[in-house]
Design a protein around this motif. Sequence first.
Motif, mmCIF file in Angstrom:
data_model
loop_
_atom_site.group_PDB
_atom_site.id
_atom_site.type_symbol
_atom_site.label_atom_id
_atom_site.label_comp_id
_atom_site.label_asym_id
_atom_site.label_seq_id
_atom_site.Cartn_x
_atom_site.Cartn_y
_atom_site.Cartn_z
ATOM 1 N N LYS A 21 36.534 55.009 71.892
ATOM 2 C CA LYS A 21 35.176 55.552 71.848
ATOM 3 C C LYS A 21 34.813 56.176 70.497
ATOM 4 N N LEU A 22 35.790 56.312 69.617
ATOM 5 C CA LEU A 22 35.500 56.911 68.311
ATOM 6 C C LEU A 22 34.615 55.995 67.469
ATOM 7 N N PRO A 23 33.601 56.548 66.835
ATOM 8 C CA PRO A 23 32.817 55.754 65.876
ATOM 9 C C PRO A 23 33.712 55.340 64.701
ATOM 10 N N ILE A 24 33.356 54.258 64.054
ATOM 11 C CA ILE A 24 34.183 53.699 62.983
ATOM 12 C C ILE A 24 34.487 54.725 61.892
ATOM 13 N N GLU A 25 33.535 55.535 61.525
ATOM 14 C CA GLU A 25 33.776 56.522 60.465
ATOM 15 C C GLU A 25 34.809 57.561 60.898
ATOM 16 N N GLU A 26 34.778 57.929 62.157
ATOM 17 C CA GLU A 26 35.781 58.881 62.652
ATOM 18 C C GLU A 26 37.151 58.224 62.732
ATOM 19 N N ARG A 27 37.195 56.938 63.071
ATOM 20 C CA ARG A 27 38.470 56.201 63.054
ATOM 21 C C ARG A 27 39.035 56.164 61.647
ATOM 22 N N ARG A 28 38.153 55.903 60.674
ATOM 23 C CA ARG A 28 38.597 55.862 59.270
ATOM 24 C C ARG A 28 39.157 57.211 58.838
ATOM 25 N N SER A 29 38.461 58.273 59.185
ATOM 26 C CA SER A 29 38.903 59.620 58.824
ATOM 27 C C SER A 29 40.234 59.956 59.496
ATOM 28 N N LEU A 30 40.356 59.634 60.774
ATOM 29 C CA LEU A 30 41.599 59.878 61.500
ATOM 30 C C LEU A 30 42.738 59.086 60.877
ATOM 31 N N ALA A 31 42.497 57.828 60.599
ATOM 32 C CA ALA A 31 43.527 56.971 59.999
ATOM 33 C C ALA A 31 44.007 57.547 58.675
ATOM 34 N N PRO A 76 51.742 53.239 68.861
ATOM 35 C CA PRO A 76 52.197 54.101 67.773
ATOM 36 C C PRO A 76 53.659 54.484 67.983
ATOM 37 N N HIS A 77 54.411 54.567 66.896
ATOM 38 C CA HIS A 77 55.766 55.091 67.032
ATOM 39 C C HIS A 77 55.652 56.591 67.309
ATOM 40 N N ARG A 78 56.741 57.208 67.693
ATOM 41 C CA ARG A 78 56.692 58.611 68.133
ATOM 42 C C ARG A 78 56.130 59.549 67.085
ATOM 43 N N LYS A 79 56.548 59.376 65.829
ATOM 44 C CA LYS A 79 56.063 60.276 64.778
ATOM 45 C C LYS A 79 54.559 60.124 64.591
ATOM 46 N N LEU A 80 54.074 58.900 64.629
ATOM 47 C CA LEU A 80 52.639 58.677 64.478
ATOM 48 C C LEU A 80 51.889 59.259 65.673
ATOM 49 N N GLU A 110 48.263 63.465 67.637
ATOM 50 C CA GLU A 110 48.006 64.622 68.505
ATOM 51 C C GLU A 110 47.623 65.841 67.669
ATOM 52 N N ILE A 111 48.352 66.078 66.596
ATOM 53 C CA ILE A 111 48.067 67.224 65.735
ATOM 54 C C ILE A 111 46.708 67.064 65.053
ATOM 55 N N ALA A 112 46.446 65.869 64.523
ATOM 56 C CA ALA A 112 45.192 65.629 63.790
ATOM 57 C C ALA A 112 43.966 65.755 64.675
ATOM 58 N N GLU A 131 50.617 62.624 72.483
ATOM 59 C CA GLU A 131 51.827 61.832 72.279
ATOM 60 C C GLU A 131 52.432 61.439 73.625
ATOM 61 N N SER A 132 52.340 62.320 74.590
ATOM 62 C CA SER A 132 52.931 62.068 75.910
ATOM 63 C C SER A 132 52.257 60.913 76.649
ATOM 64 N N ASP A 133 50.986 60.626 76.350
ATOM 65 C CA ASP A 133 50.322 59.487 76.995
ATOM 66 C C ASP A 133 51.037 58.178 76.662
ATOM 67 N N PHE A 134 51.507 58.060 75.433
ATOM 68 C CA PHE A 134 52.183 56.836 75.019
ATOM 69 C C PHE A 134 53.595 56.765 75.590
ATOM 70 N N ASP A 135 54.266 57.925 75.707
ATOM 71 C CA ASP A 135 55.577 57.969 76.351
ATOM 72 C C ASP A 135 55.459 57.543 77.810
ATOM 73 N N GLN A 136 54.399 58.010 78.485
ATOM 74 C CA GLN A 136 54.212 57.675 79.893
ATOM 75 C C GLN A 136 54.021 56.178 80.082
#
Length: 72
Positions: free
Chosen positions: A10-20, A40-44, A49-51, A58-63
């Motif tokens: 749901k993120l707009p492209i500009e927010e995806r760019r900023s997050l990336a 994503p690997h665990r560190k990413l 999550e922090i960003a 991070e736990s969503d991907f572990d699940q």
Amino acid sequence: MNPSREYIKKLPIEERRSLAESVGVTWQFIYQIGAGIRDPHRKLALRLEIATEGKIKESDFDQEVKDEILFM
């Protein structure tokens, strides 16, 4: 699909760019994570999550991994 992938989709492209940029990957990679194409690997996942101050977890991907193994 997990809530973190939904949030990314749901993120707009500009927010995806900023997050990336803030986590050191391309916006295309962020898109692919949201679409379920890549994981994503665990560190990413933790950097995401922090960003996002916890909007991506991070736990969503572990699940997902646990569910995949348990429901094979």
